[in-house]
Scaffold this active site. Structure first.
Site: not given
Length: 244
Positions: A152-153
Site C-alpha cells: 500500500a505504501y
C-alpha cells in the site's frame, strides 16, 4: 547559486527526515516554515533549530490533504516570511500489511496523506512559487526494493513518482524545478516502529554501506535539489546507499 533569502515550506517538518531538511535549509540561509500535523512541542523545537542556524522559522499546523488548510498556510507564510521559493513535501504516513490482509481504511489513510496531500501541496506550489524555485516531493526506494507488506505504501509513492515529471513539464518556462527524493531505509521513528533488532540489522546490511541512512543523509540530497541543483529536473533521486 546562493540560497540566501529564499523562503521554504517543509511539510512533515517537525520530526524525522522533514525536520532534518528544515534544519539543513536553514543552515544554507533559507527561512523555513515548518508545516506539521499535530505535535506542537516538536514543531516548536524544530523552529528553535532553524533559528539557531541563523534563519527565520515559523510553525504552522495544517492537514496537507486539506486544500483550504494548505491555502491558508501559504497565505501565512507569504505574510510572515515572504513569497515562497522552495516547497518540500515530506509529510507522509506508512502502515505495513500483506495485501491479502490489507485494511482498506488504512489504505485510504495512506492515499489521503501520501497521494492527495502531495497533489494539494503541488497544486498550491505551482500557483505561487517564484521563478528560480524548487519543488521536492518524497517517494521511497521501496518502489525498487519491493519488500513484502509495503504494497500500500509503495503504491502511494508510485503515484508521486508519476506526478513529478509531468508537473516539471507543466511548469516549463518558469525556471522552477520539480523532483522527488526516494530514501532507502532511514533511521527514523517511522522506520523503527514495529521492527526487531534482527529486522533492523538485516535491512541495514542490504546496501554496500552496511548501515541505515540518517535523516541528515537525505537532507543533503534535498538541499542540493532545493538550491544549486538547477539542472536536475523531473527526476526521482534514489538516496539509499546503493541498495538495489
Amino acid at each position: 547559486m546562493s540560497t540566501a533569502s529564499r523562503i521554504a515550506i517543509v511539510t512533515g517538518g517537525s520530526r524525522g527526515i522533514g525536520r532534518a531538511v528544515a534544519s539543513r535549509l536553514a543552515a544554507a540561509g533559507q527561512d523555513v516554515a515548518v508545516v506539521y500535523a499535530s505535535n506542537d512541542k516538536e514543531a516548536d523545537a524544530a523552529v528553535g533549530e532553524i533559528e539557531a542556524a541563523g534563519a527565520r522559522g515559523i510553525a504552522l499546523q495544517a492537514d496537507v490533504a486539506d486544500e483550504a488548510a494548505v491555502t491558508a498556510a501559504f497565505d501565512t507564510v507569504e505574510r510572515r516570511l515572504g513569497p515562497v521559493d522552495v516547497v518540500i513535501n515530506a509529510a507522509g504516513v506508512m502502515a505495513l500489511q500483506p495485501t491479502r490482509e490489507l485494511d482498506l481504511a488504512e489504505l485510504d489513510r495512506q492515499l489521503r496523506t501520501n497521494v492527495r496531500g502531495t497533489f494539494v501541496m503541488a497544486k498550491e506550489a505551482a500557483r505561487r512559487i517564484r521563478p528560480g524555485g524548487a519543488i521536492v516531493a518524497f517517494s521511497t526506494s521501496i518502489t525498487r526494493l519491493r519488500f513484502p507488506t509495503f504494497g500500500a505504501y509503495a503504491a502511494t509513492k508510485g503515484a508521486v513518482e508519476a506526478l513529478v515529471p509531468i508537473l516539471a513539464k507543466e511548469l516549463g518556462g518558469r525556471d522552477v524545478t520539480v523532483n522527488a527524493v526516494a530514501p532507502g531505509p532511514t533511521a527514523t521513528e517511522l522506520f523503527f516502529d514495529g521492527k526487531t533488532q534482527q529486522d533492523i540489522d538485516r535491512i541495514a546490511a542490504m546496501n554496500p554501506m552496511n548501515r541505515l541512512g540518517t535523516p541528515q543523509d537525505i537532507a543533503e540530497v534535498v538541499a542540493f535539489l532545493a538550491g544549486p541543483g538547477r539542472w536536475v529536473n523531473g527526476q526521482v533521486v534514489f538516496a539509499n546507499g546503493g541498495a538495489a
